[in-house]
Design a protein around this motif. Structure first.
Motif, short mmCIF file in Angstrom:
data_model
loop_
_atom_site.label_atom_id
_atom_site.label_comp_id
_atom_site.label_asym_id
_atom_site.label_seq_id
_atom_site.Cartn_x
_atom_site.Cartn_y
_atom_site.Cartn_z
N GLN A 179 -33.80 88.73 -1.12
CA GLN A 179 -33.59 89.48 -2.14
C GLN A 179 -34.27 90.70 -2.09
OE1 GLN A 179 -34.45 88.05 -6.16
NE2 GLN A 179 -33.51 89.80 -7.36
N ALA A 180 -33.79 91.79 -1.60
CA ALA A 180 -34.44 92.68 -1.04
C ALA A 180 -34.99 93.84 -2.47
CB ALA A 180 -33.68 93.70 -0.26
N PRO A 181 -36.27 94.07 -2.27
CA PRO A 181 -36.73 94.89 -3.65
C PRO A 181 -36.12 96.25 -3.58
CG PRO A 181 -38.42 94.53 -1.91
CD PRO A 181 -37.45 93.88 -1.52
N PRO A 182 -36.17 96.94 -4.70
CA PRO A 182 -35.65 98.33 -4.58
C PRO A 182 -36.47 99.34 -3.81
CG PRO A 182 -36.30 97.60 -6.86
CD PRO A 182 -36.65 96.58 -5.85
N ALA A 183 -35.52 100.28 -3.19
CA ALA A 183 -36.23 101.20 -2.13
C ALA A 183 -37.42 101.82 -2.69
CB ALA A 183 -34.98 102.26 -1.83
N ASN A 184 -37.63 102.09 -3.75
CA ASN A 184 -38.71 102.96 -4.40
C ASN A 184 -39.83 101.93 -4.76
OD1 ASN A 184 -37.55 101.66 -6.58
ND2 ASN A 184 -37.49 103.72 -7.83
N GLU A 185 -39.83 100.82 -4.70
CA GLU A 185 -41.12 99.66 -5.02
C GLU A 185 -42.02 99.62 -4.00
OE1 GLU A 185 -41.73 95.07 -6.58
OE2 GLU A 185 -39.90 96.06 -6.71
N ILE A 186 -43.10 99.99 -4.30
CA ILE A 186 -44.24 99.57 -3.54
C ILE A 186 -44.93 98.56 -3.77
CG2 ILE A 186 -46.66 100.45 -2.84
CD1 ILE A 186 -44.52 102.64 -2.15
N PHE A 187 -44.88 97.53 -2.60
CA PHE A 187 -45.30 95.94 -2.44
C PHE A 187 -45.94 95.70 -1.33
CE2 PHE A 187 -41.32 95.95 -0.71
CZ PHE A 187 -41.22 94.76 0.31
N ARG A 188 -46.62 94.56 -1.50
CA ARG A 188 -47.26 94.00 -0.12
C ARG A 188 -46.60 92.67 0.51
NH1 ARG A 188 -52.72 91.88 -1.31
NH2 ARG A 188 -51.57 91.10 -3.30
N ILE A 189 -46.55 92.90 1.66
CA ILE A 189 -45.91 91.85 2.42
C ILE A 189 -46.92 91.22 3.67
CG2 ILE A 189 -44.87 93.31 4.15
CD1 ILE A 189 -42.47 91.52 4.31
N ALA A 227 -52.96 91.75 16.01
CA ALA A 227 -52.30 91.31 17.26
C ALA A 227 -51.26 90.32 16.98
CB ALA A 227 -53.57 90.31 18.10
N GLU A 228 -50.41 90.13 17.91
CA GLU A 228 -49.18 89.21 17.82
C GLU A 228 -49.72 87.77 17.57
OE1 GLU A 228 -46.93 89.41 21.40
OE2 GLU A 228 -45.96 91.24 20.74
N GLY A 229 -49.04 87.13 16.49
CA GLY A 229 -49.47 85.95 16.26
C GLY A 229 -50.75 85.68 15.22
N ALA A 230 -51.30 86.90 14.75
CA ALA A 230 -52.32 86.83 13.81
C ALA A 230 -51.83 87.34 12.40
CB ALA A 230 -53.31 88.05 14.21
N GLY A 231 -52.48 86.81 11.49
CA GLY A 231 -52.22 87.16 10.08
C GLY A 231 -52.55 88.58 9.70
N MET A 232 -51.49 89.18 8.93
CA MET A 232 -51.82 90.49 8.16
C MET A 232 -51.19 90.72 7.09
SD MET A 232 -48.53 91.46 8.71
CE MET A 232 -48.47 93.44 8.12
N ILE A 233 -51.52 91.75 6.23
CA ILE A 233 -50.77 92.28 5.08
C ILE A 233 -50.60 93.75 5.24
CG2 ILE A 233 -51.38 92.61 2.60
CD1 ILE A 233 -52.29 89.92 2.31
N ALA A 234 -49.58 93.96 4.72
CA ALA A 234 -49.19 95.50 4.77
C ALA A 234 -48.73 95.80 3.60
CB ALA A 234 -47.93 95.67 5.89
N THR A 235 -49.05 97.19 3.20
CA THR A 235 -48.48 97.83 1.78
C THR A 235 -47.44 98.76 2.28
OG1 THR A 235 -50.66 97.50 0.94
CG2 THR A 235 -49.15 99.04 -0.13
N GLY A 236 -46.27 98.78 1.53
CA GLY A 236 -45.30 99.85 1.70
C GLY A 236 -44.09 99.51 0.88
N HIS A 237 -42.87 100.06 1.45
CA HIS A 237 -41.75 99.91 0.81
C HIS A 237 -40.59 99.74 1.76
CE1 HIS A 237 -41.86 104.22 1.81
NE2 HIS A 237 -40.38 104.18 1.80
N MET A 238 -39.58 99.17 1.13
CA MET A 238 -38.25 98.97 2.09
C MET A 238 -37.53 100.18 2.20
SD MET A 238 -38.32 95.94 3.28
CE MET A 238 -36.90 95.66 3.86
N LYS A 239 -36.97 100.44 3.38
CA LYS A 239 -36.05 101.42 3.72
C LYS A 239 -35.26 101.33 4.80
CE LYS A 239 -36.40 106.46 4.94
NZ LYS A 239 -37.19 107.45 5.51
N ASN A 240 -33.83 101.08 4.48
CA ASN A 240 -32.71 100.71 5.34
C ASN A 240 -33.05 99.58 6.05
OD1 ASN A 240 -31.53 103.31 4.80
ND2 ASN A 240 -32.45 104.32 6.15
N GLY A 241 -33.43 98.29 5.32
CA GLY A 241 -33.70 97.14 5.90
C GLY A 241 -35.11 96.88 6.72
N VAL A 242 -35.89 98.09 6.72
CA VAL A 242 -37.07 98.40 7.56
C VAL A 242 -38.26 98.41 6.41
CG1 VAL A 242 -38.49 99.13 9.17
CG2 VAL A 242 -36.02 98.78 9.66
#
Length: 149
Positions: free
Chosen positions: A47-57, A98-113
């Motif tokens: 369930q993709a969030p709205p494009a203008n919503e800032i969230f963490r993944i 690094a690849e395989g490492a845990g991470m958290i990013a803050t941002g928003h969805m734009k065109n499925g990315v």
């Protein structure tokens, strides 16, 4: 005398209610842009969030997906073991990213990315953010690091 006390009590109640309303409005105004919800890659994919919503993944950087572009631009996929979401980021990465490492990013969805504006990486070999661990456990893919309980 009784009438004056009653009038004073009503005035105090009205002033207290106004102060409470004003303070609640100020707190709400202060938090309006500062609350970012966490989502796992599976939740975003289903369930993709709205494009203008800032969230963490958060999750693990999927191995073999890290591509460095020109300058400080990178793309990769973040996974929780079930689904993966492509991430685009321009900026300086944390040293432990690094690849395989845990991470958290803050941002928003734009065109499925997911367009990240900030990326955080784990700080040692055993730490992983609680939200990431919970998401991985929910997917049944969490493996506890050696030496932890």
């Amino acid at each position: 005398m009784k009438g004056l006390k009653k009038k004073r009590r009503i005035q105090i109640i009205i002033v207290a209610a106004a102060a409470l309303t004003l303070s609640s409005a100020l707190v709400g105004y202060a938090f309006r842009g500062g609350i970012n919800y966490f989502r796992s890659p599976t939740q975003v994919a289903e369930q993709a969030p709205p494009a203008n919503e800032i969230f963490r993944i958060g999750g693990l950087v999927e191995k073999g997906t890290l591509v460095r572009g020109e300058g400080k631009t990178i793309t990769f996929e973040v996974t929780d073991g079930n689904k993966a979401v492509p991430v685009h980021y321009t900026g300086v990465l944390p040293d432990l990213f690094a690849e395989g490492a845990g991470m958290i990013a803050t941002g928003h969805m734009k065109n499925g990315v997911f367009e990240a504006r900030e990326i955080l990486a784990k700080h040692d070999s055993t730490y992983m953010p609680k939200e990431v661990i919970d998401a991985l456990k929910k997917q049944g893919t969490y493996v506890a690091p050696k030496g932890s309980s």
